[in-house]
Design a protein around this motif. Structure first.
Motif, PDB file in Angstrom:
ATOM      1  N   ASP A 334       0.844  -1.192   0.000  1.00  0.00           N
ATOM      2  CA  ASP A 334       0.000   0.000   0.000  1.00  0.00           C
ATOM      3  C   ASP A 334       0.880   1.243   0.000  1.00  0.00           C
ATOM      4  OD1 ASP A 334      -2.325   1.493  -0.042  1.00  0.00           O
ATOM      5  OD2 ASP A 334      -2.544   1.496   2.145  1.00  0.00           O
ATOM      6  N   PHE A 335       1.867   1.245  -0.900  1.00  0.00           N
ATOM      7  CA  PHE A 335       2.913   2.265  -0.915  1.00  0.00           C
ATOM      8  C   PHE A 335       3.100   2.711  -2.358  1.00  0.00           C
ATOM      9  CE2 PHE A 335       7.348   3.753  -0.816  1.00  0.00           C
ATOM     10  CZ  PHE A 335       7.426   4.404   0.409  1.00  0.00           C
ATOM     11  N   PHE A 336       2.555   3.873  -2.696  1.00  0.00           N
ATOM     12  CA  PHE A 336       2.688   4.402  -4.050  1.00  0.00           C
ATOM     13  C   PHE A 336       4.023   5.118  -4.146  1.00  0.00           C
ATOM     14  CE2 PHE A 336       2.201   7.575  -7.381  1.00  0.00           C
ATOM     15  CZ  PHE A 336       1.672   6.802  -8.416  1.00  0.00           C
ATOM     16  N   TYR A 337       4.905   4.622  -5.018  1.00  0.00           N
ATOM     17  CA  TYR A 337       6.283   5.097  -5.037  1.00  0.00           C
ATOM     18  C   TYR A 337       6.746   5.328  -6.464  1.00  0.00           C
ATOM     19  CZ  TYR A 337      11.384   4.908  -4.297  1.00  0.00           C
ATOM     20  OH  TYR A 337      12.716   5.190  -4.269  1.00  0.00           O
ATOM     21  N   ARG A 338       7.301   6.497  -6.694  1.00  0.00           N
ATOM     22  CA  ARG A 338       7.925   6.823  -7.964  1.00  0.00           C
ATOM     23  C   ARG A 338       9.241   7.538  -7.676  1.00  0.00           C
ATOM     24  NH1 ARG A 338       4.393   3.908  -8.948  1.00  0.00           N
ATOM     25  NH2 ARG A 338       2.873   3.941 -10.654  1.00  0.00           N
ATOM     26  N   ILE A 339      10.258   7.221  -8.443  1.00  0.00           N
ATOM     27  CA  ILE A 339      11.544   7.879  -8.249  1.00  0.00           C
ATOM     28  C   ILE A 339      11.445   9.321  -8.747  1.00  0.00           C
ATOM     29  CG2 ILE A 339      12.521   7.196 -10.473  1.00  0.00           C
ATOM     30  CD1 ILE A 339      15.168   6.689  -8.923  1.00  0.00           C
ATOM     31  N   SER A 340      12.158  10.236  -8.074  1.00  0.00           N
ATOM     32  CA  SER A 340      11.988  11.668  -8.352  1.00  0.00           C
ATOM     33  C   SER A 340      13.203  12.310  -8.994  1.00  0.00           C
ATOM     34  CB  SER A 340      11.669  12.408  -7.042  1.00  0.00           C
ATOM     35  OG  SER A 340      10.474  11.926  -6.474  1.00  0.00           O
ATOM     36  N   ILE A 341      14.211  11.521  -9.377  1.00  0.00           N
ATOM     37  CA  ILE A 341      15.439  12.139  -9.875  1.00  0.00           C
ATOM     38  C   ILE A 341      15.242  12.835 -11.221  1.00  0.00           C
ATOM     39  CG2 ILE A 341      16.989  10.627  -8.603  1.00  0.00           C
ATOM     40  CD1 ILE A 341      17.326   8.914 -11.058  1.00  0.00           C
TER      41      ILE A 341
END
Length: 430
Positions: A334-341
């Motif tokens: 339940d962890f919405f994750y996208r890399i931000s680099i």
């Protein structure tokens, strides 16, 4: 038709996934030796490579997450030094370090890459970067024999970088009249780079080492051990089955897309081939069909996967095999994750190089980290807790101290202004 199977809760699926990746075992006390590194690599299955070095190179982090303190020089040695135990190739569509015993399983992909370059339609196995495919088709028309020249230079003078392997040193520039997408881009797809990457994809050269993280190429027979190169080669079907078995063991429980879907799976296969291979593994008893709560697609559980309590503590690289499939991470944690680099600074929510913090069997915080090497400081610019999770202040502070010591940094500076940031700043100062 494959049976749907029994339903398991998302909590059980999450524990199975964590145990399969090695988080069910306690870290060793003190500094891990090469045996500990081997265990961590076996659990992870693959160490994805990435050039971003704001904290440290990403392939070091999954090993640290699983065994804690270890010498990065040891991983360098078994990756690129004498007595190497790993080699570089493409896992799915990404560059990665892989155990040497995987090499025979990927030879069919090397031949498929060669076919892909010369076929007019994209190979369903999608084995070579499109820059190589498009560039080689152009080179074959504009500069026949160029690849042979590059190979001859590597044979005579290797190991070499791509630039050093150029027969004439000519660098092309992209113009409106020459809109070739393989030329003059950020990854420096010059003609010599295209040619040598083609030789790499097809197994004629391999990565002998890294120089300031730039690939250094040499003939494969001069880099990899003779017993690896002379090992019996499985058929393509046998190799695909074994690779999916490896993926299933490393994931614990997964959908077909998790196992081998383009862009998300541990290994890329066309849909029809994937269904056939998975069906064979179900029939053999290696995979057990299950339904995971909240996941509509059919899932499969590795037959030796375990559901046991997880008491983990780890900062996870954005490219860690546990979380690199963002959809799976969302479903299980339940962890919405996208890399931000690649996100413009004003649009970043949680920071630049954000590592999820694993505590127990939950992802409880997002920790933006940076190594300030000039001041020997581990910097925490942003720190965001997840809702409805335990306060991670004390275990996160301990993990930050462990990471700083591992990286050889003398100080920790928490500049995050969130309540959790202020709490962790006080804790690390004690």
């Amino acid at each position: 038709m494959v049976a749907v199977g029994d339903e398991i809760s998302v909590e059980v699926a999450r524990r199975i996934a964590l145990d399969a990746q090695g988080f069910g075992e306690a870290r060793p006390g003190g500094r891990a030796d090469v045996r500990g590194l081997r265990k961590a690599i076996d659990w992870a299955g693959v160490l994805q490579l990435d050039s971003v070095n704001v904290l440290c190179r990403s392939h070091y982090l999954p090993v640290f997450a699983r065994v804690g303190d270890y010498a990065r020089t040891t991983l360098d040695r078994i990756s690129w030094g004498d007595g190497r135990e790993l080699f570089e190739y493409f896992w799915g569509h990404k560059a990665a370090l892989l155990p040497l015993n995987y090499y025979p399983l990927l030879r069919w992909r090397m031949r498929a890459a060669e076919r892909q370059v010369w076929d007019q339609e994209l190979s369903p196995d999608v084995t070579a970067p499109w820059s190589v495919v498009a560039g080689m088709r152009r080179l074959s028309a504009e500069r026949p024999g160029y690849v042979d020249q590059v190979r001859a230079i590597v044979t005579e003078k290797g190991p070499l970088t791509a630039g050093e392997a150029s027969p004439d040193g000519v660098r092309r520039k992209r113009t409106d009249a020459d809109p070739d997408p393989t030329t003059g881009r950020m990854w420096n797809w010059q003609d010599a780079k295209i040619a040598i990457e083609y030789l790499f994809c097809t197994g004629q050269v391999t990565i002998a080492g890294r120089r300031n993280f730039e690939r250094v190429y040499d003939l494969t027979e001069r880099v990899l051990p003779a017993d690896v190169l002379s090992a019996p080669e499985p058929t393509a079907d046998e190799a695909r089955r074994e690779l999916i078995r490896i993926a299933a063991r490393g994931l614990g429980v997964a959908t077909a897309k998790d196992l081998c879907g383009a862009g998300q799976g541990h290994f890329t296969l066309p849909t029809a081939t994937a269904r056939q291979v998975i069906g064979e593994l179900v029939e053999a008893g290696d995979l057990i069909p299950v339904r995971v709560e909240g996941i509509t697609q059919q899932s499969y559980r590795w037959h030796e996967a375990k559901d046991r309590p997880i008491n983990a503590r780890a900062l996870l690289s954005p490219f860690d095999p546990l979380i690199w499939n963002r959809d799976r991470t969302h479903h299980l944690f339940d962890f919405f994750y996208r890399i931000s680099i690649y996100t413009p600074a004003p649009q970043r929510t949680h920071g630049y190089y954000v590592l999820p913090f694993l505590l127990g069997d939950r992802l409880v915080a997002r920790v933006d980290l940076k190594s300030d090497r000039q001041t020997s400081t581990l910097v925490v610019p942003t720190l965001t807790p997840e809702p409805n999770t335990p306060d991670p202040t004390e275990p996160l502070s301990a993990e930050l101290h462990l990471m700083a010591a591992w990286l050889g940094l003398n100080h920790i500076k928490v500049t995050a202004t969130s309540p959790l940031g202020r709490s962790v700043a006080r804790a690390v100062a004690v």
